[in-house]
Design a protein around this motif. Structure first.
Motif, PDB file in Angstrom:
ATOM      1  N   LEU A   1      13.078  99.141  45.556  1.00  0.00           N
ATOM      2  CA  LEU A   1      14.282  99.561  44.849  1.00  0.00           C
ATOM      3  C   LEU A   1      15.268  98.401  44.691  1.00  0.00           C
ATOM      4  O   LEU A   1      15.870  98.233  43.627  1.00  0.00           O
ATOM      5  CB  LEU A   1      14.931 100.737  45.575  1.00  0.00           C
ATOM      6  CG  LEU A   1      14.113 102.034  45.515  1.00  0.00           C
ATOM      7  CD1 LEU A   1      14.645 103.057  46.508  1.00  0.00           C
ATOM      8  CD2 LEU A   1      14.091 102.601  44.105  1.00  0.00           C
ATOM      9  N   TYR A   2      15.403  97.579  45.722  1.00  0.00           N
ATOM     10  CA  TYR A   2      16.292  96.425  45.615  1.00  0.00           C
ATOM     11  C   TYR A   2      15.759  95.398  44.614  1.00  0.00           C
ATOM     12  O   TYR A   2      16.540  94.721  43.948  1.00  0.00           O
ATOM     13  CB  TYR A   2      16.536  95.775  46.977  1.00  0.00           C
ATOM     14  CG  TYR A   2      17.590  96.504  47.780  1.00  0.00           C
ATOM     15  CD1 TYR A   2      18.853  96.747  47.257  1.00  0.00           C
ATOM     16  CD2 TYR A   2      17.323  96.958  49.062  1.00  0.00           C
ATOM     17  CE1 TYR A   2      19.820  97.420  47.983  1.00  0.00           C
ATOM     18  CE2 TYR A   2      18.285  97.631  49.796  1.00  0.00           C
ATOM     19  CZ  TYR A   2      19.535  97.859  49.251  1.00  0.00           C
ATOM     20  OH  TYR A   2      20.493  98.521  49.961  1.00  0.00           O
ATOM     21  N   GLN A   3      14.451  95.299  44.473  1.00  0.00           N
ATOM     22  CA  GLN A   3      13.890  94.406  43.449  1.00  0.00           C
ATOM     23  C   GLN A   3      14.303  94.877  42.055  1.00  0.00           C
ATOM     24  O   GLN A   3      14.615  94.057  41.185  1.00  0.00           O
ATOM     25  CB  GLN A   3      12.367  94.347  43.553  1.00  0.00           C
ATOM     26  CG  GLN A   3      11.874  93.520  44.717  1.00  0.00           C
ATOM     27  CD  GLN A   3      10.359  93.594  44.877  1.00  0.00           C
ATOM     28  OE1 GLN A   3       9.702  94.525  44.398  1.00  0.00           O
ATOM     29  NE2 GLN A   3       9.805  92.617  45.575  1.00  0.00           N
ATOM     30  N   LEU A   4      14.312  96.181  41.850  1.00  0.00           N
ATOM     31  CA  LEU A   4      14.766  96.709  40.563  1.00  0.00           C
ATOM     32  C   LEU A   4      16.248  96.391  40.344  1.00  0.00           C
ATOM     33  O   LEU A   4      16.654  95.983  39.253  1.00  0.00           O
ATOM     34  CB  LEU A   4      14.536  98.222  40.489  1.00  0.00           C
ATOM     35  CG  LEU A   4      13.091  98.674  40.343  1.00  0.00           C
ATOM     36  CD1 LEU A   4      12.994 100.185  40.517  1.00  0.00           C
ATOM     37  CD2 LEU A   4      12.536  98.253  39.000  1.00  0.00           C
ATOM     38  N   LEU A   5      17.049  96.561  41.388  1.00  0.00           N
ATOM     39  CA  LEU A   5      18.474  96.266  41.268  1.00  0.00           C
ATOM     40  C   LEU A   5      18.723  94.783  41.020  1.00  0.00           C
ATOM     41  O   LEU A   5      19.599  94.413  40.235  1.00  0.00           O
ATOM     42  CB  LEU A   5      19.213  96.698  42.537  1.00  0.00           C
ATOM     43  CG  LEU A   5      19.369  98.197  42.762  1.00  0.00           C
ATOM     44  CD1 LEU A   5      19.994  98.463  44.123  1.00  0.00           C
ATOM     45  CD2 LEU A   5      20.188  98.831  41.658  1.00  0.00           C
ATOM     46  N   ASP A   6      17.945  93.931  41.679  1.00  0.00           N
ATOM     47  CA  ASP A   6      18.122  92.485  41.534  1.00  0.00           C
ATOM     48  C   ASP A   6      17.739  91.989  40.142  1.00  0.00           C
ATOM     49  O   ASP A   6      18.179  90.921  39.730  1.00  0.00           O
ATOM     50  CB  ASP A   6      17.314  91.732  42.588  1.00  0.00           C
ATOM     51  CG  ASP A   6      17.879  91.923  43.992  1.00  0.00           C
ATOM     52  OD1 ASP A   6      19.057  92.334  44.114  1.00  0.00           O
ATOM     53  OD2 ASP A   6      17.140  91.665  44.961  1.00  0.00           O
ATOM     54  N   GLY A   7      16.936  92.770  39.424  1.00  0.00           N
ATOM     55  CA  GLY A   7      16.565  92.387  38.067  1.00  0.00           C
ATOM     56  C   GLY A   7      17.776  92.325  37.145  1.00  0.00           C
ATOM     57  O   GLY A   7      17.794  91.573  36.180  1.00  0.00           O
ATOM     58  N   GLY A   8      18.796  93.132  37.448  1.00  0.00           N
ATOM     59  CA  GLY A   8      20.049  93.073  36.722  1.00  0.00           C
ATOM     60  C   GLY A   8      20.028  93.642  35.319  1.00  0.00           C
ATOM     61  O   GLY A   8      20.993  93.508  34.594  1.00  0.00           O
ATOM     62  N   ASN A   9      18.961  94.269  34.884  1.00  0.00           N
ATOM     63  CA  ASN A   9      18.877  94.780  33.518  1.00  0.00           C
ATOM     64  C   ASN A   9      18.786  96.297  33.481  1.00  0.00           C
ATOM     65  O   ASN A   9      18.141  96.862  32.612  1.00  0.00           O
ATOM     66  CB  ASN A   9      17.663  94.181  32.810  1.00  0.00           C
ATOM     67  CG  ASN A   9      17.772  92.683  32.680  1.00  0.00           C
ATOM     68  OD1 ASN A   9      18.817  92.174  32.301  1.00  0.00           O
ATOM     69  ND2 ASN A   9      16.714  91.982  33.030  1.00  0.00           N
ATOM     70  N   LEU A  10      19.420  96.965  34.417  1.00  0.00           N
ATOM     71  CA  LEU A  10      19.328  98.415  34.486  1.00  0.00           C
ATOM     72  C   LEU A  10      20.440  99.080  33.680  1.00  0.00           C
ATOM     73  O   LEU A  10      21.584  98.624  33.693  1.00  0.00           O
ATOM     74  CB  LEU A  10      19.415  98.890  35.941  1.00  0.00           C
ATOM     75  CG  LEU A  10      18.348  98.368  36.905  1.00  0.00           C
ATOM     76  CD1 LEU A  10      18.590  98.921  38.297  1.00  0.00           C
ATOM     77  CD2 LEU A  10      16.961  98.718  36.435  1.00  0.00           C
ATOM     78  N   SER A  11      20.070 100.154  33.026  1.00  0.00           N
ATOM     79  CA  SER A  11      21.069 100.961  32.329  1.00  0.00           C
ATOM     80  C   SER A  11      21.826 101.794  33.366  1.00  0.00           C
ATOM     81  O   SER A  11      21.444 101.855  34.540  1.00  0.00           O
ATOM     82  CB  SER A  11      20.388 101.886  31.319  1.00  0.00           C
ATOM     83  OG  SER A  11      19.623 102.872  32.006  1.00  0.00           O
ATOM     84  N   HIS A  12      22.862 102.467  32.919  1.00  0.00           N
ATOM     85  CA  HIS A  12      23.635 103.313  33.826  1.00  0.00           C
ATOM     86  C   HIS A  12      22.741 104.409  34.421  1.00  0.00           C
ATOM     87  O   HIS A  12      22.796 104.677  35.628  1.00  0.00           O
ATOM     88  CB  HIS A  12      24.830 103.929  33.103  1.00  0.00           C
ATOM     89  CG  HIS A  12      25.642 104.833  33.965  1.00  0.00           C
ATOM     90  ND1 HIS A  12      26.464 104.352  34.971  1.00  0.00           N
ATOM     91  CD2 HIS A  12      25.757 106.181  33.982  1.00  0.00           C
ATOM     92  CE1 HIS A  12      27.036 105.376  35.580  1.00  0.00           C
ATOM     93  NE2 HIS A  12      26.626 106.501  34.988  1.00  0.00           N
ATOM     94  N   ALA A  13      21.934 105.037  33.596  1.00  0.00           N
ATOM     95  CA  ALA A  13      21.040 106.103  34.068  1.00  0.00           C
ATOM     96  C   ALA A  13      20.035 105.555  35.087  1.00  0.00           C
ATOM     97  O   ALA A  13      19.738 106.216  36.096  1.00  0.00           O
ATOM     98  CB  ALA A  13      20.304 106.736  32.899  1.00  0.00           C
ATOM     99  N   GLN A  14      19.513 104.362  34.840  1.00  0.00           N
ATOM    100  CA  GLN A  14      18.570 103.755  35.777  1.00  0.00           C
ATOM    101  C   GLN A  14      19.257 103.411  37.094  1.00  0.00           C
ATOM    102  O   GLN A  14      18.682 103.626  38.161  1.00  0.00           O
ATOM    103  CB  GLN A  14      17.934 102.513  35.155  1.00  0.00           C
ATOM    104  CG  GLN A  14      17.000 102.821  34.016  1.00  0.00           C
ATOM    105  CD  GLN A  14      16.591 101.589  33.230  1.00  0.00           C
ATOM    106  OE1 GLN A  14      17.321 100.596  33.174  1.00  0.00           O
ATOM    107  NE2 GLN A  14      15.422 101.655  32.600  1.00  0.00           N
ATOM    108  N   LEU A  15      20.483 102.897  37.016  1.00  0.00           N
ATOM    109  CA  LEU A  15      21.242 102.606  38.240  1.00  0.00           C
ATOM    110  C   LEU A  15      21.459 103.877  39.053  1.00  0.00           C
ATOM    111  O   LEU A  15      21.311 103.874  40.284  1.00  0.00           O
ATOM    112  CB  LEU A  15      22.593 101.978  37.898  1.00  0.00           C
ATOM    113  CG  LEU A  15      22.578 100.508  37.533  1.00  0.00           C
ATOM    114  CD1 LEU A  15      23.937 100.087  36.987  1.00  0.00           C
ATOM    115  CD2 LEU A  15      22.213  99.661  38.728  1.00  0.00           C
TER     116      LEU A  15
END
Length: 108
Positions: free
Chosen positions: A50-64
């Motif tokens: 999950l932190y790898q997804l957050l670190d990608g920095g390209n998440l939409s509001h819904a994804q966050l």
């Protein structure tokens, strides 16, 4: 997640992230509960994903919001004491009663 996300178009990248989030949401809880041998994958593994997804920095509001919800589920899972197998309900508490009263047996 070892994909080179930076080289993908925005919609392709969003679709891959959505897929990763959906996969984690589907398999995280069963993996944590595991079987008689314990968790299949520990909470640390899922937290790292999950932190790898957050670190990608390209998440939409819904994804966050989805990732945050999954992190909260992990926190809740880790805060709960895990039941020992011998503390589970006895076999006599089964959903279906035996086909005949205890102490008697059917003869043909």
């Amino acid at each position: 997640m070892d994909r080179p996300l930076a080289t993908l178009s925005g919609s392709s990248q969003a679709a891959l992230i959505d897929g990763d989030i959906a996969h984690i949401a589907r398999v995280m809880r069963p993996s944590l509960h595991g079987d008689l041998g314990g968790p299949i994958l520990p909470a640390a593994y899922w937290r790292k994903r999950l932190y790898q997804l957050l670190d990608g920095g390209n998440l939409s509001h819904a994804q966050l919001c989805s990732v945050d919800s999954l992190l909260l589920q992990l926190d809740q899972f880790q805060a709960q004491p895990q039941l020992a197998w011998d503390a589970l309900a006895p076999a006599s508490a089964a959903l279906f009663p035996p086909p005949y009263p205890a102490g008697t047996h059917q003869t043909a």
